[in-house]
Design a protein around this motif. Structure first.
Motif: not given
Ligand code: GDP
Ligand code: CA
Length: 318
Positions: A267-277, A287-300, A303-306
């Motif tokens: 089902l999934l090709d890519g997955w974003l996890v938080d930097e904590a992960d 089989g899934i491409e995983v990247r870490s990024r800040p994932l808290l939707m704390s402000d617009p 959230t746009a960066a996510i």
């Protein structure tokens, strides 16, 4: 220039907030949102669709920001008057402004319009900037089997479990009742087929995204596309709410890695996890491409960066 077509599946708060970021990140895109209706419930003779309304109010500027659901500037006179008659339930918060939405919806449903047409009519007022379609026009309701100390083992409506008991009674199982016989609403499969990418916001994997995928035909259509998801689990806990209680009920560990593995590479090709992960990104998920990024939707902007990161990963993988 080719205008990008994006489909997202969405629950309530997590879905709505992500969509606000997506609209900011890619304002020219044509975005179709397939909304979860498994949380829908009839109260006081009215049909209430909490997840569709959360998306509609959030994107339309009518949401109670602190709460994340319901209308801003809300009052509760009708609810108080109902309670004065001894008419509940008191545990489900319906405000006066919100009541109007449910009255309009119920009136249209009773006149014979399908939920998808009703939702489009409600969106004529709210102009959410996306095309919002319920996953199905058929009735699907998420029920939860619990061991009730007073009444023994019984199935209750998802809202009763989630809102009244705050998921305190462990769920024996969770079922999307009616899903097997439901058909995707008009436009759902077409939108998925035409999409350049399908995004899973950090919505609840079981009772939001999982319920949408349970409507026959939707999972297969989505799986054929480039799909990127955003983890609702950061550092082995949900960011808000009790998604861990839902994951436990279906035997999935509460971790960003386990949720990706649950969706699976089919089902999934890519997955974003938080930097904590970041460790999940380092070791990967089969089989899934995983990247870490800040994932808290704390402000617009955050959230746009996510949303940007999800689109970029989809672009890379397509
Ligand atoms: P609901 O229908 O209102 O419960 O909302 P959704 O199903 O759309 O989303 C609920 C999920 O959103 C929860 O499991 C949360 O963990 C997740 N969530 C809420 N805020 C954030 C956030 O800022 N970042 C991430 N990554 N997830 C979030
Ligand atoms: Ca929901």
């Amino acid at each position: 220039m080719h205008c990008m077509k994006i489909v997202t599946l969405a629950g309530g708060i997590g879905g709505a907030r992500f969509l606000r970021g997506l609209l900011r990140a890619e304002p020219e895109a044509e975005i179709t949102v397939i909304g979860n209706t498994g949380d829908d419930i009839s109260l006081f003779g009215l049909r209430v669709c909490p997840d569709l309304d959360t998306v509609m109010y959030t994107l339309g500027g009518g949401i109670n920001e602190e709460q994340g659901w319901g209308r801003a500037g809300e009052t509760f006179t009708v609810k108080e008057e109902l309670l004065a008659y001894g008419v509940g339930p008191s545990w489900f918060g319906l405000g006066d402004r919100d009541f109007a939405t449910h009255i309009v919806r119920t009136q249209m449903l009773e006149a014979g319009y399908p939920l998808s047409a009703v939702t489009a009519a409600l969106c004529d007022r709210w102009k959410p900037g996306v095309r919002l379609i319920p996953m199905t026009d058929d009735q699907v309701e998420t029920h939860v089997v619990v061991d009730d100390p007073e009444h023994g083992r019984r199935a209750i409506h998802f809202q009763e479990w989630w809102v009244r008991t705050r998921a305190a009674l462990p769920a024996v199982s969770i079922a999307a009742v009616g899903a097997d016989d439901a058909k995707p609403a008009p436009g759902v499969l077409e939108a998925v087929e035409e999409a350049d990418a399908v995004l899973f916001p950090p919505s609840n994997p079981v009772v939001s995204i999982g319920t949408i995928l349970a409507v026959p035909g939707i999972r297969e259509a989505v799986a054929a596309k480039t799909v990127v998801g955003v983890s609702p689990i950061i550092g082995d806990a949900p960011v808000r709410g009790m998604a861990d209680a839902c994951l436990t009920a279906i035997g999935v560990e509460t971790s960003a890695r386990a949720v990706a593995a649950h969706y699976g590479a089919g089902l999934l090709d890519g997955w974003l996890v938080d930097e904590a992960d970041a460790a999940v990104a380092a070791t990967g998920v089969d089989g899934i491409e995983v990247r870490s990024r800040p994932l808290l939707m704390s402000d617009p902007d955050a959230t746009a960066a996510i949303a940007r990161a999800a689109l970029d990963l989809a672009g890379e993988l397509s």
